[in-house]
Scaffold this active site. Structure first.
Site: not given
Lengths: 296, 296
Positions: A111, A203, A271
């Protein structure tokens, strides 16, 4: 040749650090307990539980915690406790120290941590690990894959993948990337890693398909994708679809065709509940549904 | 010297175009009626009401509508009917035509249209107009300011502004910018306008302060802000604040201080009910609460 950190085995020393958002004390304590029970030595960055605005301490303090951990020969691995937002604010501080003389350590996170993957790849060509953070649920099997990968026990992954624009069956190349929003926020800066010859791993969470299209267009128009070999897309959590079926798949199909490269969709990393750990910067072979580490 | 389009007076010919998202037929018809009643001639791009995925026609068709309008000597002004998303997808198509021989026309719009402001400034040094779109409510006085500005009748604005880091009382400089997200999506591409010597005008909608911080950091780290003279922030609609009072103001104060430039906050332009039209690329003087066009 990329610089690989030495493997992390039980007994190894893990430092927990917060380079970005404020961390949840209970979640991180639970992870620390689990890792300790597994035989690891776990220590905490000085500002792990600090708060400043929306950050785990001010920029200088968070950067110093990272520099301290990197320069401590007793620390084998750095597990980032949480993403959120704020890693990018450390970069000008990190730039003041030459880390080329430091032995690479295992760096683990995802992230917002994409910024740090990019930094250690663009500046020092380190292999870093895209995987869970300290706040992740370390009782989950898919999270604990991280330890198997960092120890070298796991070197392959079998995933159920869709393929768009299958112009190649297999590719051997280093994977780079991470979270699309975070990676794209480095375009035009000195910190975007060179993607030439790489497989771009991406992602995303909570971004509508039109925003994903906008980011991929920025990477395209900035020339960042002109020599990539392929795309692997991980999780797309709460990313549409929008009106008229315009979806992440629509966007990826079009980008893969425009670039003339294959795109594998659905690698369980990011995630979602499943967040398999993969080394970034190291050569991997993707062949159908299988991904394997290619030893140097 | 920037290239200024000739003024648009009643009787002038306005072309309505959709370069991005699918437009609302009823809203655009109402605007067309109001403009016609005011004495303007209003025509429609061939694909104004087309639909393709989430766009008003495919990229090629939307680009062709814009090129047709630009090369038509009978058209005086182009009012973009809607933003949404998609203008950036026209740029490679527009690049195939040399528009340096074309007389500049009044271009009006905001939000996703920031891409087209940036394009015509970076490629051709045109003055363009940041203001409402065809879907906006043209019964609002603040929307109809657009016509006064385009005709040259209105050349000054009195706004209630906050000032951060007031190191200068007044600045005379061209304003460039638009929507922060859309402008930032051009960083690293050939289409980001040169901001050196400019006042950076920004507005935003539906972006949390941490995202606004991330975008301003990207502009900073990419060197885009290194020679700006100041910042004017317009509307910040549904942009926080977040936890611990971290707000757009927090972010702007810190950025203004880091750059050593003043920041004026609250100019009524952007996604709020008030959307005053301002020329981008043309020199404006900002002095306290007053903004005035500086004639060449």
């Amino acid at each position: 040749m990329p610089k690989k950190p030495k493997r992390l085995s039980p007994g190894g020393h893990i430092r927990l650090l917060a380079p970005a958002g404020i961390v949840d004390l209970q979640k991180v304590h639970r992870t620390q307990e689990l890792l300790t029970r597994d035989g690891y030595t776990v220590s905490q960055g000085a500002h792990l539980f600090a708060t400043h605005e929306i950050f785990a301490g001010d920029d200088q303090s968070r950067a110093q915690d990272l520099l301290d951990a990197l320069s401590d020969p007793g620390v084998d691995a750095i597990f980032f406790a949480r993403g959120g937002y704020g890693s990018v604010r450390l970069l000008p501080h990190l730039d003041r120290t030459d880390l080329s003389v430091v032995a690479p350590k295992c760096l683990l996170g995802y992230s917002d941590i994409t910024v740090l993957h990019a930094y250690f790849q663009s500046r020092y060509d380190w292999v870093t690990f895209h995987g869970p953070v300290g706040e992740s649920d370390w009782l989950l099997a898919d999270t604990r894959i991280a330890l198997a990968v960092l120890s070298g026990m796991q070197q392959s992954w079998d995933a159920q993948l869709e393929v768009f624009n299958p112009v190649l069956e297999r590719i051997v190349a280093p994977w780079r990337g991470g979270n699309l929003t975070v990676l794209t926020s480095l375009v035009g800066t000195p910190y975007i890693p060179d993607l030439a010859g790489c497989v771009l791993f991406l992602e995303e969470v909570n971004e509508a398909p039109y925003r994903i299209d906008r980011m991929l267009r920025q990477l395209l128009l900035a020339g960042c994708l002109s020599r990539i070999q392929g795309i692997v897309w991980g999780e797309a959590v709460s990313c549409g679809p929008e009106a008229n079926g315009f979806s992440v798949r629509t966007v990826l199909r079009e980008v893969a065709r425009a670039l003339g490269v294959p795109c594998w969709y659905g690698f369980p990393a990011g995630h979602g509940l499943r967040n398999w750990t993969i080394p970034l910067g190291q050569k991997l072979r993707i062949d159908g549904n299988q991904v394997v580490v290619v030893s140097a």
